[in-house]
Design a protein around this motif. Structure first.
Motif, PDB file in Angstrom:
ATOM      1  N   LEU A  36      78.275  18.315 135.430  1.00 40.71           N
ATOM      2  CA  LEU A  36      79.157  18.908 136.450  1.00 40.71           C
ATOM      3  C   LEU A  36      78.396  19.932 137.283  1.00 40.71           C
ATOM      4  CD1 LEU A  36      82.451  19.422 134.407  1.00 40.71           C
ATOM      5  CD2 LEU A  36      82.075  17.845 136.324  1.00 40.71           C
ATOM      6  N   ARG A  37      77.512  20.666 136.682  1.00 39.68           N
ATOM      7  CA  ARG A  37      76.733  21.642 137.410  1.00 39.68           C
ATOM      8  C   ARG A  37      75.807  20.956 138.420  1.00 39.68           C
ATOM      9  NH1 ARG A  37      72.830  24.782 133.856  1.00 39.68           N
ATOM     10  NH2 ARG A  37      74.692  24.929 132.609  1.00 39.68           N
ATOM     11  N   ASP A  38      75.240  19.800 138.055  1.00 35.06           N
ATOM     12  CA  ASP A  38      74.353  19.067 138.937  1.00 35.06           C
ATOM     13  C   ASP A  38      75.104  18.458 140.133  1.00 35.06           C
ATOM     14  OD1 ASP A  38      72.235  19.722 137.304  1.00 35.06           O
ATOM     15  OD2 ASP A  38      72.238  17.803 136.229  1.00 35.06           O
ATOM     16  N   ARG A  39      76.378  18.124 139.973  1.00 33.32           N
ATOM     17  CA  ARG A  39      77.165  17.505 141.052  1.00 33.32           C
ATOM     18  C   ARG A  39      77.513  18.527 142.126  1.00 33.32           C
ATOM     19  NH1 ARG A  39      82.064  14.375 138.590  1.00 33.32           N
ATOM     20  NH2 ARG A  39      81.987  13.097 140.459  1.00 33.32           N
ATOM     21  N   VAL A  40      77.666  19.741 141.779  1.00 28.75           N
ATOM     22  CA  VAL A  40      78.133  20.741 142.745  1.00 28.75           C
ATOM     23  C   VAL A  40      77.064  21.220 143.637  1.00 28.75           C
ATOM     24  CG1 VAL A  40      79.117  23.037 142.975  1.00 28.75           C
ATOM     25  CG2 VAL A  40      79.945  21.499 141.231  1.00 28.75           C
ATOM     26  N   ILE A  80      79.553  19.561 120.422  1.00 36.48           N
ATOM     27  CA  ILE A  80      78.965  20.630 121.239  1.00 36.48           C
ATOM     28  C   ILE A  80      77.899  20.049 122.155  1.00 36.48           C
ATOM     29  CG2 ILE A  80      77.633  22.792 121.165  1.00 36.48           C
ATOM     30  CD1 ILE A  80      80.517  23.116 120.229  1.00 36.48           C
ATOM     31  N   LEU A  81      77.088  19.148 121.627  1.00 37.98           N
ATOM     32  CA  LEU A  81      76.067  18.506 122.455  1.00 37.98           C
ATOM     33  C   LEU A  81      76.707  17.736 123.609  1.00 37.98           C
ATOM     34  CD1 LEU A  81      73.613  17.215 119.702  1.00 37.98           C
ATOM     35  CD2 LEU A  81      73.272  19.129 121.268  1.00 37.98           C
ATOM     36  N   LEU A  82      77.798  17.024 123.311  1.00 35.81           N
ATOM     37  CA  LEU A  82      78.490  16.268 124.351  1.00 35.81           C
ATOM     38  C   LEU A  82      79.065  17.202 125.418  1.00 35.81           C
ATOM     39  CD1 LEU A  82      79.502  13.546 125.407  1.00 35.81           C
ATOM     40  CD2 LEU A  82      81.524  13.857 123.977  1.00 35.81           C
ATOM     41  N   LEU A  83      79.660  18.313 125.002  1.00 39.49           N
ATOM     42  CA  LEU A  83      80.199  19.268 125.962  1.00 39.49           C
ATOM     43  C   LEU A  83      79.088  19.881 126.825  1.00 39.49           C
ATOM     44  CD1 LEU A  83      82.867  21.085 123.770  1.00 39.49           C
ATOM     45  CD2 LEU A  83      83.291  19.616 125.743  1.00 39.49           C
ATOM     46  N   ARG A  84      77.944  20.111 126.246  1.00 42.67           N
ATOM     47  CA  ARG A  84      76.826  20.641 127.024  1.00 42.67           C
ATOM     48  C   ARG A  84      76.359  19.629 128.074  1.00 42.67           C
ATOM     49  NH1 ARG A  84      73.162  23.538 122.284  1.00 42.67           N
ATOM     50  NH2 ARG A  84      74.575  25.287 121.944  1.00 42.67           N
ATOM     51  N   GLU A  85      76.321  18.352 127.691  1.00 38.91           N
ATOM     52  CA  GLU A  85      75.933  17.315 128.654  1.00 38.91           C
ATOM     53  C   GLU A  85      76.920  17.243 129.808  1.00 38.91           C
ATOM     54  OE1 GLU A  85      75.232  13.485 126.902  1.00 38.91           O
ATOM     55  OE2 GLU A  85      74.028  14.362 125.295  1.00 38.91           O
ATOM     56  N   ILE A  86      78.211  17.333 129.487  1.00 39.91           N
ATOM     57  CA  ILE A  86      79.249  17.306 130.539  1.00 39.91           C
ATOM     58  C   ILE A  86      79.085  18.516 131.452  1.00 39.91           C
ATOM     59  CG2 ILE A  86      81.735  17.459 130.951  1.00 39.91           C
ATOM     60  CD1 ILE A  86      82.106  15.876 128.327  1.00 39.91           C
ATOM     61  N   ARG A  87      78.878  19.685 130.859  1.00 41.04           N
ATOM     62  CA  ARG A  87      78.688  20.896 131.647  1.00 41.04           C
ATOM     63  C   ARG A  87      77.485  20.764 132.584  1.00 41.04           C
ATOM     64  NH1 ARG A  87      76.180  25.434 128.346  1.00 41.04           N
ATOM     65  NH2 ARG A  87      74.458  24.013 128.725  1.00 41.04           N
ATOM     66  N   ASP A  88      76.381  20.262 132.061  1.00 35.07           N
ATOM     67  CA  ASP A  88      75.186  20.109 132.883  1.00 35.07           C
ATOM     68  C   ASP A  88      75.390  19.091 133.989  1.00 35.07           C
ATOM     69  OD1 ASP A  88      73.970  21.964 131.264  1.00 35.07           O
ATOM     70  OD2 ASP A  88      72.899  20.488 130.021  1.00 35.07           O
TER      71      ASP A  88
END
Length: 129
Positions: A125-129, A115-123
């Protein structure tokens, strides 16, 4: 169909009701023994009758009325209800309160690693957009 039956049986109120019926039946025997062994002789000493059912009886046109019989049933009910409340309901409620106050374990407070890893990926991806 079996899943629905299992869900019905595992509901808290169904289980509580089943426990109350079984324990109430067991307490009835105890309460009846107390009434017959202690309270009825006490009533016999006070009213001069062998038990509460013979208290306040009267007859009209050959029909016998017994207020004591009604009082005996009410008294037995109140004794059983008090025993169930004080010896079953109150302790169960105290246990539920204690369980509700228990702090969360460290495992539940910290999310799993994936879950922590998925949150990091989500964050990220959000920063790239």
């Amino acid at each position: 169909m079996l899943k629905g039956f299992r869900d019905f049986i595992s509901r808290g109120n169904v289980v509580d009701l089943a426990v109350a019926v079984v324990i109430g039946g067991a307490f009835t025997l105890i309460i009846n023994a107390i009434v017959q062994g202690f309270i009825s002789p006490l009533i016999a000493a006070i009213f001069g009758e062998p038990d509460l059912t013979r208290v306040m009886t009267f007859e009209i046109n050959g029909a016998e009325f017994s207020i004591g019989l009604i009082l005996d049933a009410v008294f037995n009910f109140l004794c059983v209800a008090a025993a169930v409340y004080f010896f079953i309901i109150t302790p169960i409620n105290k246990l539920r309160e204690l369980r509700a106050k228990e702090p969360e374990s460290e495992e539940e407070a910290t999310p799993p690693e994936d879950i922590l890893l998925l949150r990091e990926i989500r964050d990220a991806l959000r920063d790239r957009v």
